[in-house]
Write an enzyme that holds these catalytic residues in place. Structure first.
Site, PDB file in Angstrom:
ATOM      1  CB  CYS A 157      52.150  34.820  92.667  1.00  0.00           C
ATOM      2  SG  CYS A 157      52.875  33.811  91.366  1.00  0.00           S
ATOM      3  CG  HIS A 178      47.141  33.590  95.847  1.00  0.00           C
ATOM      4  ND1 HIS A 178      47.578  34.675  95.123  1.00  0.00           N
ATOM      5  CD2 HIS A 178      48.009  32.576  95.579  1.00  0.00           C
ATOM      6  CE1 HIS A 178      48.671  34.319  94.443  1.00  0.00           C
ATOM      7  NE2 HIS A 178      48.945  33.065  94.693  1.00  0.00           N
ATOM      8  CD  GLU A 199      43.607  31.818  99.244  1.00  0.00           C
ATOM      9  OE1 GLU A 199      43.729  31.311  98.108  1.00  0.00           O
ATOM     10  OE2 GLU A 199      43.484  33.056  99.427  1.00  0.00           O
ATOM     11  CE  LYS A 215      45.898  34.658  91.187  1.00  0.00           C
ATOM     12  NZ  LYS A 215      45.583  35.155  92.547  1.00  0.00           N
ATOM     13  CG  HIS A 232      48.366  33.390  88.915  1.00  0.00           C
ATOM     14  ND1 HIS A 232      48.620  34.666  89.393  1.00  0.00           N
ATOM     15  CD2 HIS A 232      49.027  32.537  89.744  1.00  0.00           C
ATOM     16  CE1 HIS A 232      49.408  34.582  90.442  1.00  0.00           C
ATOM     17  NE2 HIS A 232      49.669  33.305  90.685  1.00  0.00           N
ATOM     18  CG  PHE A 245      56.216  29.894  92.870  1.00  0.00           C
ATOM     19  CD1 PHE A 245      55.295  29.070  93.487  1.00  0.00           C
ATOM     20  CD2 PHE A 245      56.263  29.902  91.488  1.00  0.00           C
ATOM     21  CE1 PHE A 245      54.435  28.263  92.748  1.00  0.00           C
ATOM     22  CE2 PHE A 245      55.405  29.108  90.725  1.00  0.00           C
ATOM     23  CZ  PHE A 245      54.494  28.288  91.368  1.00  0.00           C
TER      24      PHE A 245
END
Lengths: 80, 411
Positions: B167, B306, B317, B335, B340, B399
């Site tokens: 991502c 993010h 975050e 998002k 996403h 990830f």
């Protein structure tokens, strides 16, 4: 032969982004920007459509659609 | 914090977007600025699955994007990339017929590549046998092909690659592209990210991880930083930026929308999918981006987060943002609107951040109704915020524990 040609053009229009009015029996696959992998794909589609096995060198990029139709028609006859 | 290198600014001279919020930068940016609800709905390919919705690009015409003779032989992820690149080059006022292609690079990010083609051809293999598998499987599937096709379309013969950091892929790509300008390897780099993998196998995989929202209402499911967030909403799309050295861009009189002025990357070295709860790895990337730009935390006005809407990401975050910046910067996550888009997400967010700097407008985080009390940062919600933004950072975490952070500044 005419029937095979028409059905081949049908495959090109349905799966390969070709418009019927931009091809004739004289048009080559090169002119349609169809490279060797595109011809493998056309061979797979033709195999289903005509029930004949198309080998790698049966249809080349320099061939015209008319020539390809003749090659397919000849195979169909030899099977029949 | 300072760096021993001179700050290096890559000018963003063109942008292109293909998103569920709209195809084309104007449509997508307008929709992002509206906020409201998520551009999500049921996805026909996912019908019958537990995870059945996502942010699909519904107004995309592949024939218009790449031409009817090519559309059938490019995977959707490559079609998106070619379309976004064409928009970005036109936006930059660059004419590929007149450039020295050897000086033009392409660096795109993608998490998964042509997964839809792979899944379809796997069915062919199982049902019809190996001799019916498409000869185009490999050029449609391979993760590098999107960058290859962009190069073929515009004659970009410089360095060409696809970055894969899950991502964070799009962000990694843009940071890498800037290095190609800084080193002198390229004069122009076409960069960004693309993803198109809303297919049963991939979405079921994310669902089985517990990563996706289980809510019933698709348009309310992506809710970054909200107390009721429960997972992300998958999306597809692409975004492309044209980068040039700032001096080159100014010399040719290009309009500079913003500048990419810093980049940092790191790894959590912690867990395959869970973020380091303290965000220690992400902090390394963030501080590296600040150091690269020769700036400190107090210089940063805005964070394009993010912000995936997963419980773990958003909390880790937010803690990171609070720890490094305090309460000052205004934070948003697009998002909430676009979902996403995995390997494209960082690129979509970099374009959004560039436009935020250009227009002095921070889009709101959609669906943020009640901010999680544990999230003690200033999240822009409801309506967007008009604010002069000089410096912004855009975070991406993948990830694998792969972290990438861009620092953008006003031109």
């Amino acid at each position: 032969m005419n029937d095979v040609y028409d059905r081949l053009v049908g495959l090109l229009t349905r799966g390969f982004g070709i418009e019927p009015d931009e091809v004739s029996t004289e048009t080559t696959f090169n002119e349609l920007e169809m490279d060797s992998l595109a011809l493998v794909e056309l061979g797979l589609a033709a195999q289903d459509e005509f029930g004949v096995k198309i080998e790698d060198d049966d249809i080349r990029s320099s061939d015209s659609i008319g020539q390809a139709a003749e090659a397919i028609a000849a195979k169909a006859v030899s099977i029949g | 914090m300072t760096t021993d290198r001179e700050p290096f600014h890559a000018a963003v001279t063109g942008v292109g977007m293909v998103t569920a919020a709209g195809t084309g930068v104007k449509a997508a940016w307008d929709r992002l600025c509206e906020g409201g609800r998520t551009a999500a709905g049921p996805v026909p390919e996912l019908a019958g699955l537990p995870a059945r919705f996502g942010c699909a690009v519904e107004d995309f015409d592949p024939v218009r994007a790449v031409g009817r003779r090519k559309a059938w032989r490019l995977d959707r992820c490559s079609q998106f990339a070619v379309a976004a690149a064409a928009e970005a080059l036109a936006d930059a006022g660059l004419d590929p017929s007149g450039w020295d292609g050897a000086r033009v690079g392409v660096v795109l990010g993608s998490g998964i590549g042509g997964a839809a083609t792979w899944e379809k051809q796997h069915h062919v293999l199982l049902e019809q046998g190996p001799t019916k598998v498409s000869s185009l499987l490999i050029p449609m599937l391979a993760v590098n092909m999107a960058a290859g096709y962009v190069a073929m379309e515009c004659g970009a013969r410089g360095p060409n690659l696809v970055t894969a950091t899950a991502c964070a892929s799009g962000t990694t790509a843009i940071g890498t592209a800037r290095e190609l300008l800084r080193s002198g390897a390229c004069d122009i780099v076409i960069t960004g990210g693309t993803e198109a993998c809303m297919i049963p196998s991939i979405i079921s995989g994310f669902s089985q991880m517990g990563a996706l929202s289980g809510r019933d209402d698709p348009q309310a499911a992506s809710r970054p930083f909200d107390v009721d967030r429960d997972g992300f909403v998958p999306a597809e799309g692409a975004a492309v930026l044209v980068l040039e050295r700032e001096a080159d861009a100014r010399a040719r009189g290009a309009r500079i929308r913003a500048r990419v002025s810093g980049y940092g990357a790191s790894a959590d070295a912690h867990n395959a999918t869970a973020p380091d709860p303290e965000g220690a790895g992400a902090e390394l990337a963030l501080r590296a981006a600040l150091a690269d730009a020769g700036l400190g935390p107090a210089d940063v006005d805005h964070v394009n987060a993010h912000g995936t809407s997963t419980p773990l990401n958003d909390l880790a975050e937010a803690r990171l943002i609070r720890r490094v910046f305090g309460e000052r910067p205004a934070v948003t996550s697009v998002k909430g609107v676009v979902g996403h888009a995995l390997g494209a997400a960082g690129a979509i967010e970099a374009v959004a951040t560039a436009l935020t700097l250009e227009h002095g407008f921070i889009p709101p985080t959609a669906n943020l109704e009640r901010q999680d009390p544990k999230i003690e940062i200033d999240v822009v919600a409801g309506t967007g915020r008009t604010a002069p933004v000089e410096v912004a950072v855009s975070n991406s975490f993948g990830f694998g524990g792969q972290n990438a952070v861009l620092l953008l500044s006003r031109a």
